[in-house]
Write a protein that holds these residues in place. Sequence first.
Motif, short mmCIF file in Angstrom:
data_model
loop_
_atom_site.label_atom_id
_atom_site.label_comp_id
_atom_site.label_asym_id
_atom_site.label_seq_id
_atom_site.Cartn_x
_atom_site.Cartn_y
_atom_site.Cartn_z
N SER A 257 -4.37 7.64 0.12
CA SER A 257 -5.04 6.33 0.24
C SER A 257 -4.07 5.24 -0.20
O SER A 257 -3.28 5.44 -1.13
CB SER A 257 -6.30 6.30 -0.62
N ALA A 259 -3.77 0.89 -0.91
CA ALA A 259 -4.47 -0.39 -1.08
C ALA A 259 -3.45 -1.48 -1.40
O ALA A 259 -2.44 -1.23 -2.06
CB ALA A 259 -5.50 -0.30 -2.20
N ASP A 263 -5.23 -9.73 0.45
CA ASP A 263 -6.00 -9.71 1.68
C ASP A 263 -5.52 -10.80 2.65
O ASP A 263 -6.26 -11.68 3.06
CB ASP A 263 -7.51 -9.87 1.42
N THR A 275 -7.18 -1.60 2.96
CA THR A 275 -8.02 -2.04 1.84
C THR A 275 -7.19 -2.97 0.97
O THR A 275 -6.03 -2.68 0.67
CB THR A 275 -8.50 -0.83 1.02
N SER A 276 -7.79 -4.10 0.55
CA SER A 276 -7.01 -5.07 -0.21
C SER A 276 -7.93 -5.87 -1.14
O SER A 276 -9.11 -6.07 -0.85
CB SER A 276 -6.28 -6.04 0.74
N LEU A 308 -12.97 -7.35 -3.63
CA LEU A 308 -12.43 -6.14 -3.02
C LEU A 308 -12.92 -6.02 -1.57
O LEU A 308 -14.12 -6.08 -1.31
CB LEU A 308 -12.85 -4.90 -3.80
N ALA A 310 -12.88 -3.38 1.30
CA ALA A 310 -12.62 -1.97 1.61
C ALA A 310 -12.47 -1.78 3.11
O ALA A 310 -13.32 -2.23 3.89
CB ALA A 310 -13.74 -1.10 1.06
N ARG A 311 -11.38 -1.12 3.50
CA ARG A 311 -11.15 -0.83 4.92
C ARG A 311 -10.74 0.63 5.06
O ARG A 311 -10.91 1.43 4.14
CB ARG A 311 -10.10 -1.78 5.49
#
Length: 319
Positions: A257, A259, A263, A275-276, A308, A310-311
């Motif tokens: 994963s 991050a 963003d 995700t950022s 946050l 989430a992607r």
Amino acid sequence: MSTFETRPRTASLLERAGIAPAETLNAAAPHTPLPNDPPLRTARVPAQRRNPLVALVHDGSAGAILGLVRDGMTAAVADSELALVLQSLPDEGCAPRLREFLRRYRPAGVVLLPPLCEREDLAVVCGVAQVPCVRLGPVSGQPGLACDERRAAADLVVWLVGQGHVRIGLVAGPETSPSARQRELGYLDAMADSGLDRGPALIVPGDDSFESGIEAGRLLLEISPRPTAIVAGNDEMAVGVLHAAAQAGVQVPSQLSVAGFDDTPLAVRALPALTSMRVPWGAMGAEAVRRIAAGAAPVPMAGFASELVARASVQPPPA
């Protein structure tokens, strides 16, 4: 006898917009007294008026953050008499260049983008010129606009721990950057609070660039046991980690994963989407314009909330 043709001078962009350099601001036609004119009184010379400009000052290294701040400021000046200009100041001779810019164009205010916001000498230049200055991003002990980046980084790591990750690597930003230091401290806080290994092998320095993310990602993927998640200090480096994983044949997110932070638009363009932790750079830019327009005095560091996002680049680790 030679004859020379004189070409008419082309007006500059600022002149066509009706904005005068400082040398012409106080110019006036000479007054010829008439016979019945009353005696002239000595008056106090007024201070130079300011042009309706807000200058977003950067050094060219802010990448996508520059675009986010610019968009927020553009929206804010649309409802005012101000206009936005961008001024790039390279590292060499930065303070003298800013001083000359302020002398010539007398803007209503200056907004300093990271990493220039961290330079006290530039804030001093603005103060001496009596030009309001707003600094975006963490600046220790100084007025500015920022979010709590240490808390935001900790929240991101805690969320990853909640997803089941216990071995989490970090691609840190430049050691000289207060923002990067705050993000690294947040990572360390969350790892310690969760009782997880935060040894030096899990932290690899970068310089905020895509290329440094690739190199740091390669180093982290060579560790045994390998991290199941990697957090990068910004989105550029996080996308570099995605490339390093692809080159090593490590699948994201099923095997790793990833991050990022800030963003920026790059996060949604990555594959998989990144995700950022969102930093509200646009909102901070808009607030900077409002403060300059209102002539607000500097206040202690004003906080903005991170969020946050989430992607697809994060999922629970493999069993």
